[in-house]
Design a protein around this motif. Structure first.
Motif, PDB file in Angstrom:
ATOM      1  N   ILE A 246      30.777  71.829  55.421  1.00  0.00           N
ATOM      2  CA  ILE A 246      31.605  71.444  54.262  1.00  0.00           C
ATOM      3  C   ILE A 246      32.262  70.080  54.447  1.00  0.00           C
ATOM      4  CG2 ILE A 246      33.593  72.057  52.822  1.00  0.00           C
ATOM      5  CD1 ILE A 246      33.052  74.982  53.460  1.00  0.00           C
ATOM      6  N   ASP A 247      33.053  69.893  55.507  1.00  0.00           N
ATOM      7  CA  ASP A 247      33.848  68.654  55.598  1.00  0.00           C
ATOM      8  C   ASP A 247      32.967  67.443  55.870  1.00  0.00           C
ATOM      9  OD1 ASP A 247      33.585  69.931  58.234  1.00  0.00           O
ATOM     10  OD2 ASP A 247      34.657  68.155  58.939  1.00  0.00           O
ATOM     11  N   ALA A 248      31.824  67.664  56.536  1.00  0.00           N
ATOM     12  CA  ALA A 248      30.922  66.542  56.812  1.00  0.00           C
ATOM     13  C   ALA A 248      30.034  66.224  55.618  1.00  0.00           C
ATOM     14  CB  ALA A 248      30.053  66.865  58.022  1.00  0.00           C
ATOM     15  N   ASN A 249      29.941  67.175  54.630  1.00  0.00           N
ATOM     16  CA  ASN A 249      29.078  66.967  53.460  1.00  0.00           C
ATOM     17  C   ASN A 249      27.617  66.764  53.866  1.00  0.00           C
ATOM     18  OD1 ASN A 249      30.335  67.018  50.809  1.00  0.00           O
ATOM     19  ND2 ASN A 249      31.713  65.458  51.640  1.00  0.00           N
ATOM     20  N   VAL A 250      27.170  67.545  54.835  1.00  0.00           N
ATOM     21  CA  VAL A 250      25.805  67.388  55.362  1.00  0.00           C
ATOM     22  C   VAL A 250      25.025  68.684  55.131  1.00  0.00           C
ATOM     23  CG1 VAL A 250      24.471  67.182  57.515  1.00  0.00           C
ATOM     24  CG2 VAL A 250      26.440  65.689  57.115  1.00  0.00           C
ATOM     25  N   TYR A 251      23.725  68.538  54.759  1.00  0.00           N
ATOM     26  CA  TYR A 251      22.851  69.707  54.684  1.00  0.00           C
ATOM     27  C   TYR A 251      21.635  69.506  55.567  1.00  0.00           C
ATOM     28  CZ  TYR A 251      20.559  66.828  51.036  1.00  0.00           C
ATOM     29  OH  TYR A 251      19.969  65.809  50.326  1.00  0.00           O
ATOM     30  N   VAL A 252      21.142  70.640  56.061  1.00  0.00           N
ATOM     31  CA  VAL A 252      19.953  70.636  56.921  1.00  0.00           C
ATOM     32  C   VAL A 252      19.077  71.796  56.478  1.00  0.00           C
ATOM     33  CG1 VAL A 252      19.130  70.998  59.296  1.00  0.00           C
ATOM     34  CG2 VAL A 252      21.222  69.670  58.907  1.00  0.00           C
ATOM     35  N   ARG A 253      17.774  71.576  56.395  1.00  0.00           N
ATOM     36  CA  ARG A 253      16.846  72.695  56.190  1.00  0.00           C
ATOM     37  C   ARG A 253      15.511  72.375  56.825  1.00  0.00           C
ATOM     38  NH1 ARG A 253      12.560  72.135  52.477  1.00  0.00           N
ATOM     39  NH2 ARG A 253      12.952  71.003  50.538  1.00  0.00           N
ATOM     40  N   HIS A 254      14.672  73.413  56.885  1.00  0.00           N
ATOM     41  CA  HIS A 254      13.311  73.223  57.383  1.00  0.00           C
ATOM     42  C   HIS A 254      12.460  72.492  56.344  1.00  0.00           C
ATOM     43  CE1 HIS A 254       9.102  74.620  57.067  1.00  0.00           C
ATOM     44  NE2 HIS A 254       9.097  74.288  58.331  1.00  0.00           N
ATOM     45  N   GLU A 255      11.554  71.644  56.803  1.00  0.00           N
ATOM     46  CA  GLU A 255      10.543  71.074  55.907  1.00  0.00           C
ATOM     47  C   GLU A 255       9.320  70.670  56.731  1.00  0.00           C
ATOM     48  OE1 GLU A 255      10.299  70.967  52.649  1.00  0.00           O
ATOM     49  OE2 GLU A 255       8.549  69.686  52.501  1.00  0.00           O
ATOM     50  N   ARG A 256       8.169  71.195  56.368  1.00  0.00           N
ATOM     51  CA  ARG A 256       6.889  70.821  56.988  1.00  0.00           C
ATOM     52  C   ARG A 256       6.935  70.887  58.519  1.00  0.00           C
ATOM     53  NH1 ARG A 256       7.037  66.370  52.894  1.00  0.00           N
ATOM     54  NH2 ARG A 256       7.435  64.919  54.566  1.00  0.00           N
ATOM     55  N   GLY A 257       7.592  71.903  59.068  1.00  0.00           N
ATOM     56  CA  GLY A 257       7.633  72.067  60.524  1.00  0.00           C
ATOM     57  C   GLY A 257       8.702  71.228  61.200  1.00  0.00           C
ATOM     58  N   GLY A 258       9.357  70.367  60.444  1.00  0.00           N
ATOM     59  CA  GLY A 258      10.458  69.569  60.978  1.00  0.00           C
ATOM     60  C   GLY A 258      11.751  69.932  60.276  1.00  0.00           C
ATOM     61  N   LEU A 259      12.738  69.050  60.392  1.00  0.00           N
ATOM     62  CA  LEU A 259      14.027  69.291  59.755  1.00  0.00           C
ATOM     63  C   LEU A 259      14.313  68.224  58.718  1.00  0.00           C
ATOM     64  CD1 LEU A 259      16.141  70.214  62.909  1.00  0.00           C
ATOM     65  CD2 LEU A 259      15.515  71.775  61.044  1.00  0.00           C
ATOM     66  N   MET A 260      14.892  68.658  57.608  1.00  0.00           N
ATOM     67  CA  MET A 260      15.383  67.731  56.588  1.00  0.00           C
ATOM     68  C   MET A 260      16.895  67.622  56.773  1.00  0.00           C
ATOM     69  SD  MET A 260      15.441  68.396  52.479  1.00  0.00           S
ATOM     70  CE  MET A 260      13.698  68.111  52.141  1.00  0.00           C
ATOM     71  N   LEU A 261      17.399  66.399  56.718  1.00  0.00           N
ATOM     72  CA  LEU A 261      18.862  66.192  56.760  1.00  0.00           C
ATOM     73  C   LEU A 261      19.247  65.241  55.631  1.00  0.00           C
ATOM     74  CD1 LEU A 261      21.324  65.704  59.614  1.00  0.00           C
ATOM     75  CD2 LEU A 261      21.142  63.842  57.952  1.00  0.00           C
ATOM     76  N   GLY A 262      20.254  65.628  54.901  1.00  0.00           N
ATOM     77  CA  GLY A 262      20.790  64.754  53.866  1.00  0.00           C
ATOM     78  C   GLY A 262      22.288  64.950  53.779  1.00  0.00           C
ATOM     79  N   GLY A 263      22.940  64.115  52.998  1.00  0.00           N
ATOM     80  CA  GLY A 263      24.395  64.290  52.888  1.00  0.00           C
ATOM     81  C   GLY A 263      25.039  63.239  52.020  1.00  0.00           C
ATOM     82  N   TYR A 264      26.332  63.382  51.935  1.00  0.00           N
ATOM     83  CA  TYR A 264      27.153  62.634  50.977  1.00  0.00           C
ATOM     84  C   TYR A 264      28.135  61.765  51.752  1.00  0.00           C
ATOM     85  CZ  TYR A 264      25.252  66.301  48.036  1.00  0.00           C
ATOM     86  OH  TYR A 264      24.397  67.151  47.379  1.00  0.00           O
ATOM     87  N   GLU A 265      27.832  60.480  51.843  1.00  0.00           N
ATOM     88  CA  GLU A 265      28.697  59.559  52.570  1.00  0.00           C
ATOM     89  C   GLU A 265      29.938  59.241  51.734  1.00  0.00           C
ATOM     90  OE1 GLU A 265      25.820  59.039  51.201  1.00  0.00           O
ATOM     91  OE2 GLU A 265      25.441  56.960  50.623  1.00  0.00           O
ATOM     92  N   PRO A 266      31.009  58.747  52.365  1.00  0.00           N
ATOM     93  CA  PRO A 266      32.237  58.489  51.606  1.00  0.00           C
ATOM     94  C   PRO A 266      32.145  57.294  50.661  1.00  0.00           C
ATOM     95  CG  PRO A 266      32.583  58.135  53.977  1.00  0.00           C
ATOM     96  CD  PRO A 266      31.180  58.596  53.803  1.00  0.00           C
TER      97      PRO A 266
END
Ligand SMILES: Cc1cc2nc3c(=O)[nH]c(=O)nc-3n(C[C@H](O)[C@H](O)[C@H](O)COP(=O)(O)OP(=O)(O)OC[C@H]3O[C@@H](n4cnc5c(N)ncnc54)[C@H](O)[C@@H]3O)c2cc1C
Length: 408
Positions: A246-266
């Motif tokens: 929550i406080d970092a505004n970051v999400y992670v999930r699986h994608e194509r055998g690797g990891l997806m990372l995205g998020g909301y910068e200030p």
């Protein structure tokens, strides 16, 4: 080129495609104008995550309805959609965010969305790469899911076409004929299409279309959002749930055998001049590495120097001042409708929003309550600097705002 349509939808992304499909399903003669290739702009660049617990019961019901429709997408439309009901973990690292999670559990129970607080050990069992340091509380939402984003709008376009909709890729709406009783036609380079109803689903360009329709203002700000996908990592698989901090505004999930990372910068990029195509949008992977660093205790895997980025992509979602969609009749222009203010959550809720706008246009009202996303809710226009600042704030606090906390 066609001479007339009951409804002309401008834009074939998630919003426009879903509106076109649901209108065609109701027997409406629809034309979809798309100035680029079909569904080629922000929508296919999304992460494809759902998040059902929203700030109000009405918004939660829309998101819940969308997940039901995503699960049944193939059966309903006959089109392919990679759908993974992975569930989602939401992680609080502060007492304040732990209280938010408790409220989200209550709100889920009120609307009937399964969500519960789980132990940190259980969260780690579900997501074995999770580092447990710094975690105060976690919720588990088993029905949240992720989809392949490019397939959703394209699937709706193809299904709409099968129901009689006319798809016009590489054809821009260049202007509108407005008479004393409202919308009368849409101008294109190939001629004017006579119509009484236009849906502005032009994504990052929705303000330009609204202005051309004669609306006084559309309070949305196109805002760059990015994600990365790593090369495959041993042990990572589709059974991994979505995880949000929550406080970092970051999400992670699986994608194509690797990891997806995205998020909301200030301090997100809010481009003053919009590119004609999102492929021309400058990207900055350092934003994502800073976000990865901010969750290094929960996701130490991103600090591994052997991690390789397989894909880095971004697009231009539109933010609103309260982090909620902007969908409904366009104020001041009879016959004009808008689907905008996606707030980086439009792809996953597009099945419900497209259904709602079709009901609104055909029946006079949507079946689900859409008053929380009314285009008139902000009242008098705010000046551009204030609009940008409030949309920036909504973006920078997205996981608190969508959890029901005031976003400023
Ligand atoms: C990196 C990233 C991650 C995201 N993750 C998620 C997520 O996990 N879940 C989620 O739900 N959402 C997510 N989103 C947000 C999601 O992508 C958007 O909410 C959604 O794509 C909005 O769809 P749209 O139809 O409004 O926009 P678009 O897909 O951009 O479609 C608008 C279309 O209108 C066309 N157009 C513009 N002007 C004209 C004109 N004058 N004439 C004809 N056509 C015109 C454009 O060419 C474009 O194709 C993410 C977005 C990004 C960038």
């Amino acid at each position: 080129m066609i001479a007339s349509a009951d409804v002309v939808v401008v834009g074939s992304g998630a919003f426009g495609a879903s509106a076109a499909y649901h209108l065609a399903q109701r027997g409406v003669r629809v034309a979809v104008l798309e100035r680029a290739a079909l569904a080629s702009q922000t929508s296919p660049r999304a992460a494809g995550l759902t998040s059902q617990i929203r700030a109000t019961p009405a918004l939660t019901r829309l998101a819940q309805r969308a997940v039901t429709k995503l699960a049944a997408f193939g059966a309903e439309t006959g089109q392919p959609l990679r759908f993974t009901q992975s569930g989602a973990l939401k992680i609080a690292r502060t007492d304040r965010d732990a209280e938010q999670l408790t409220r989200e559990v209550t709100r889920g129970a009120e609307v009937g969305v399964p969500i519960s607080l789980v132990s940190i050990a259980e969260a780690r069992r579900l997501l074995p790469i999770l580092g447990v340091r710094g975690i105060v509380a976690v919720t588990w939402s088993p029905t949240d899911c992720n989809v392949e984003p490019s397939e959703l709008p394209l699937g709706y376009c193809r299904a709409a076409e099968k129901l009689g909709a006319v798809l016009l890729p590489h054809t821009a709406a260049t202007g509108f004929e407005i008479g004393p009783r409202g919308v009368e036609g849409v101008r294109t380079p190939g001629g004017t299409i006579a119509t009484r109803v236009v849906v502005d689903a032009a994504g990052a360009w929705a303000r330009l279309v609204a202005a051309a329709l004669g609306a006084s203002s559309l309070p949305v700000v196109p805002t760059r959002h990015q994600l990365l996908i790593t090369e495959p990592i041993a042990g990572v698989g589709p059974h991994f749930p979505i995880a949000r901090v929550i406080d970092a505004n970051v999400y992670v999930r699986h994608e194509r055998g690797g990891l997806m990372l995205g998020g909301y910068e200030p301090d997100p990029l809010q481009p003053e001049a919009l590119p004609d195509d999102v492929r021309a949008l400058p990207l900055d992977v350092d934003v994502l590495w800073r976000l990865a660093h901010s969750v290094r205790e929960q996701f130490p895997i991103f600090q591994d120097p052997s991690i390789r980025v397989a894909e880095h992509r971004g697009g231009l979602p539109t933010m609103t001042m309260d982090d909620r969609y902007l969908v409904g009749p366009l104020p001041g222009v009879t016959g004009a409708w808008v689907m905008s203010g996606c707030c980086v959550g439009g792809l996953s809720v597009s099945p419900a929003l497209g259904e709602a706008i079709a009901e609104w246009i055909v029946d006079g009202a949507p079946a689900l309550d859409c008053s929380d996303i009314s285009p008139t809710r902000f009242g008098a226009p705010v000046d551009e600097a204030r609009l940008r600042e409030r949309c920036r704030h909504a973006y920078a606090t997205h996981y608190r705002a969508s959890g029901g906390e005031p976003s400023g």
